[in-house]
Design an enzyme around this catalytic site. Sequence first.
Site, PDB file in Angstrom:
ATOM      1  CB  CYS A   1      -0.865   0.030   1.248  1.00 19.64           C
ATOM      2  SG  CYS A   1      -1.833  -1.442   1.463  1.00 19.64           S
TER       3      CYS A   1
ATOM      4  NE  ARG B   1       4.693   1.912  -1.236  1.00 23.12           N
ATOM      5  CZ  ARG B   1       5.530   2.196  -0.244  1.00 23.12           C
ATOM      6  NH1 ARG B   1       6.582   2.924  -0.481  1.00 23.12           N
ATOM      7  NH2 ARG B   1       5.317   1.770   0.971  1.00 23.12           N
TER       8      ARG B   1
ATOM      9  CD1 TRP C   1       0.084  -5.831  -3.579  1.00 20.46           C
ATOM     10  CD2 TRP C   1       0.170  -6.623  -1.480  1.00 20.46           C
ATOM     11  NE1 TRP C   1       0.621  -7.089  -3.624  1.00 20.46           N
ATOM     12  CE2 TRP C   1       0.686  -7.591  -2.365  1.00 20.46           C
ATOM     13  CE3 TRP C   1       0.129  -6.906  -0.124  1.00 20.46           C
ATOM     14  CZ2 TRP C   1       1.157  -8.827  -1.924  1.00 20.46           C
ATOM     15  CZ3 TRP C   1       0.596  -8.132   0.321  1.00 20.46           C
ATOM     16  CH2 TRP C   1       1.105  -9.082  -0.572  1.00 20.46           C
TER      17      TRP C   1
ATOM     18  CG  ASN D   1       1.876   0.493   3.966  1.00 22.15           C
ATOM     19  OD1 ASN D   1       1.697  -0.714   3.861  1.00 22.15           O
ATOM     20  ND2 ASN D   1       3.028   1.068   3.697  1.00 22.15           N
ATOM     21  N   GLY D   2      -0.118  -1.562   6.063  1.00 20.95           N
ATOM     22  CA  GLY D   2       0.335  -2.467   7.130  1.00 20.95           C
ATOM     23  C   GLY D   2      -0.748  -3.457   7.485  1.00 20.95           C
TER      24      GLY D   2
ATOM     25  CD  GLU E   1      16.885 -12.488  -9.503  1.00 23.58           C
ATOM     26  OE1 GLU E   1      16.317 -12.927  -8.487  1.00 23.58           O
ATOM     27  OE2 GLU E   1      16.560 -11.417 -10.047  1.00 23.58           O
TER      28      GLU E   1
ATOM     29  CE  LYS F   1      13.516 -10.712 -11.353  1.00 27.48           C
ATOM     30  NZ  LYS F   1      14.030 -10.084 -10.233  1.00 27.48           N
TER      31      LYS F   1
ATOM     32  CD  GLU G   1       9.917 -11.239  -9.135  1.00 25.83           C
ATOM     33  OE1 GLU G   1       9.867 -10.760  -8.005  1.00 25.83           O
ATOM     34  OE2 GLU G   1      10.869 -10.987  -9.925  1.00 25.83           O
TER      35      GLU G   1
ATOM     36  CG  HIS H   1      19.738 -36.479  -6.098  1.00 27.59           C
ATOM     37  ND1 HIS H   1      20.109 -37.758  -5.763  1.00 27.59           N
ATOM     38  CD2 HIS H   1      20.884 -35.811  -6.405  1.00 27.59           C
ATOM     39  CE1 HIS H   1      21.428 -37.854  -5.841  1.00 27.59           C
ATOM     40  NE2 HIS H   1      21.921 -36.694  -6.239  1.00 27.59           N
TER      41      HIS H   1
ATOM     42  CE  LYS I   1      11.534  -2.185  -6.803  1.00 24.07           C
ATOM     43  NZ  LYS I   1      12.246  -3.259  -7.520  1.00 24.07           N
TER      44      LYS I   1
HETATM   45  C1  G6P Z   1       9.570  -8.004  -3.099  1.00 21.42           C
HETATM   46  C2  G6P Z   1       9.989  -7.563  -4.478  1.00 21.42           C
HETATM   47  C3  G6P Z   1      11.262  -8.292  -4.886  1.00 21.42           C
HETATM   48  C4  G6P Z   1      12.343  -8.045  -3.856  1.00 21.42           C
HETATM   49  C5  G6P Z   1      11.892  -8.438  -2.449  1.00 21.42           C
HETATM   50  C6  G6P Z   1      12.865  -7.939  -1.392  1.00 21.42           C
HETATM   51  O1  G6P Z   1       9.159  -9.326  -3.119  1.00 21.42           O
HETATM   52  O2  G6P Z   1       8.959  -7.826  -5.410  1.00 21.42           O
HETATM   53  O3  G6P Z   1      11.702  -7.801  -6.140  1.00 21.42           O
HETATM   54  O4  G6P Z   1      13.482  -8.775  -4.203  1.00 21.42           O
HETATM   55  O5  G6P Z   1      10.634  -7.839  -2.151  1.00 21.42           O
HETATM   56  O6  G6P Z   1      12.840  -6.540  -1.395  1.00 21.42           O
HETATM   57  P1  G6P Z   1      13.988  -5.622  -0.834  1.00 21.42           P
HETATM   58  O7  G6P Z   1      13.495  -4.229  -1.015  1.00 21.42           O
HETATM   59  O8  G6P Z   1      14.139  -5.990   0.619  1.00 21.42           O
HETATM   60  O9  G6P Z   1      15.223  -5.911  -1.603  1.00 21.42           O
END
Ligand code: G6P
Length: 608
Positions: free
Chosen positions: A2, A27, A74, A98-99, A480, A484, A487, A503, A603
Site C-alpha cells: 500500500c 510498489r 495491496w 499501510n500495514g 533468480e 524473474k 514474476e 535426485h 515492490k
Molecule cells: C519483493 C519484491 C522483490 C524483492 C523483495 C525484497 O518481493 O517484489 O523484487 O526482491 O521484495 O525486497 P527488498 O526491497 O528488501 O530488496
Amino acid sequence: MCGIVGILGKKPVAPLIVDALKRLEYRGYDSAGVATVEGGKLDRLRAKGKLVNLEQRLDENPLSGTIGIGHTRWATHGAPTEENAHPHFSSNVAVVHNGIIENFKPLREELTEAGFSFASQTDTEVIAHMVCHGINQGLSPEKAVHECVKKLEGAFALAILFREHDDLMFGARNGPPLAIGHGEGELFLGSDAIALSPFTNKITYLDDGDWCKLERDGYTVYDIDGNEVSRETQTSVGASLMVDKGNYRHFMQKEIFEQPEVISHALVHYLDFAEGKVRDIEGQPFDFSDFERLSITACGTASYAGQVAKYWFERYARLPVDIDVASEFRYREIPLSPNGLALVISQSGETADTLASLRYCKQEGQKIGAIVNAKDSTIARESDAIFPILAGPEIGVASTKAFTCQLSVLAALAIQAGRKRGKLSQEQEEQLVQELSETPRLASEVLKLEEQIDNLARDLSHYKHVLFLGRDTNYPLAMEGALKLKETSYIHAEAYAAGELKHGPIALIDEEMPVVVIAPYDHIFEKTVSNMQEVAARGGKIILITDERGAKEAAMDGAQIIIMPDMPQIITPILYAIPLQLLSYYAALHLGTDVDQPRNLAKSVTVE
Ligand code: G6P
C-alpha cells in the site's frame, strides 16, 4: 504494498493526490481511493484496479477540497474490491493505512458491541471507527488519535482526516515508513520521498511509534507516550530524480539497460582502481578480520544476491557464511556467536521480515551491515554500517539493476574481507579488482544480445513450465532466473543445483519442459555438461547460456545457445544475470502481462 499520500494544500487536492499515487504505483497495488474534506463534509471515490479507473471516476465526479488523503491498496484482509479499498470511513473520520493490524478481530468485536457497523472486510476499518468512537465520547481529535494508536498492534502507517476539520490531518507510524513533506504554507504526508517529489524535497521521516499532527501553519510530532519529539528534516536527493521511462517501453527494460552505468557508479564507490584495492569504506565501524562467521539475511532477489555472496566470502575470504531468507531467519531462534557480523540486503530498506531479522541480530549482539539502495530507509538507519548500492530509484517491481549492484558491492566486500583476513595477497586483490572493473564494459556487450534473447523468449513463452540449472554461483543465479520468469510472465519456473537433477527433478523432463542452463566455461563446466546430456537424452529442450569455449566444448546439437563474452569467473554472476533478465522481460512482453507491476506483487513488502 500500500501507498499513502496526504495533502493539506491551497488548491483542490484530489488530482494532486492521484499524481502522487502514480509515483507509488511501483510498489504494487490492486485498488485505489481518495477522500477530501470540504464544508464539513467528507467525500471519497474509490476504484478497483489501476489508477486510471480512479481517474475516470474523478473526471465524472470531481472531488473538491484543499485537504485530502489517498491510497493505493495491496490487499491483505479482504479481496481487492471497491468496498475494501481505502479511504475507510466512520461517520466523521477517514483513514488510509499501510500495514496489518494484528489485533483487529477483538477491536472489531468491541466496536460492534459499541454499535459500529462494518462496511468492509479489512483490518483498517477498525481504525476509523476507534477514532470516531473517541470523538463521540468527547475526546479531541488529537486525543482520539493518540488513544487509538496506543491500542493498535501490528504494523501501520496511517493518515487520518476529520469531517469537521479542513485544516487538520494526523499521521502515525509503526513499521511501514511515513514521511512529512514541507511546502510553502502546505504540508504533505507520504509513504516515501518519491511520492512527494512533485511538491517538495524537504522531508521529515517519522520514527516507529511516532504520530503527528499537521495544520497548514505547522506540525508536531509525538512519541507513543504523547511527548513532543523532534525529528530531523532532510533534503531528499532521491526526490529530485523524477523517475520516468525515457525512451523505453517499461521501467524494467530501462533498468536492465541502465546496468552498465549504475554498476560503474557502485564500483567507483568501492574500488580504488589506481591502487588496485577495495577502499576502506568511510565510517565502516568494523573490520572483517574481527569476525569468524557471517550471517546474511534478505528476501526475494536480494536473498539470491546473498547466496552468491556466500560463495564469494567463503572462497575469497575463507569466512563461513550462514544465509537464510529473512522470513525464516527471524523465527528460527538461531544461536549467534557473540560479536558476530550480520549483513542484511534490501533494495528498499523497508522489507518487514528483513528488518525484523536485523533487529533480532542486533538484540543478539551482532554488528549490522546494510546493503541497501534507499539510504534513508529504516534498515539503513538501524544499521551500524551502510553499504549503498547506488542503483538509483528502481521502479519495476521485478528487481534487475538492484540485483547486479548488490552483487557488485558484495563482491567488493568479499575481496576486502579476503585482504583483511590475510587470505588474499596484494597481487590477488589487485587482480580481482581489475577483473571487477571490467564489469560495466562487459555489461554493455551482453546487452547487445537483446535481439537473440527476444527471439528465444518468444519460443519460451509458449511453455507452461521451465527449469533453470546451474552450479556454484550459477545455482543462486538459476534461482533468480526462475524467480524473474515467474514474476513477470507467470510461467511456472523452478531452479535446481545442476547436480541435484538426478535426485528428483529429472522425472519432470520431457519435450514440454525447456531447461535453461547457466554454465560459463569454468572448473565445473564438464559436470554441468553431463547434466545437460541427461536432459537432452530425455527429449528436453535446452537453452544454454555460456561463452565461446563452453559452446564449443559442450557440442550440444539442438541446444539454443546464448554466447556471452569471455569474462573472469568472479564477475560471471553479475553479467549472466542480464540474459536471464532479458529472457523474462521479453517472455512477459510476448505474453502481454503487466511487466512493471505484475499481478499480486509488491515492490516494497512492509508486512510479514
Ligand atoms: C519483493 C519484491 C522483490 C524483492 C523483495 C525484497 O518481493 O517484489 O523484487 O526482491 O521484495 O525486497 P527488498 O526491497 O528488501 O530488496
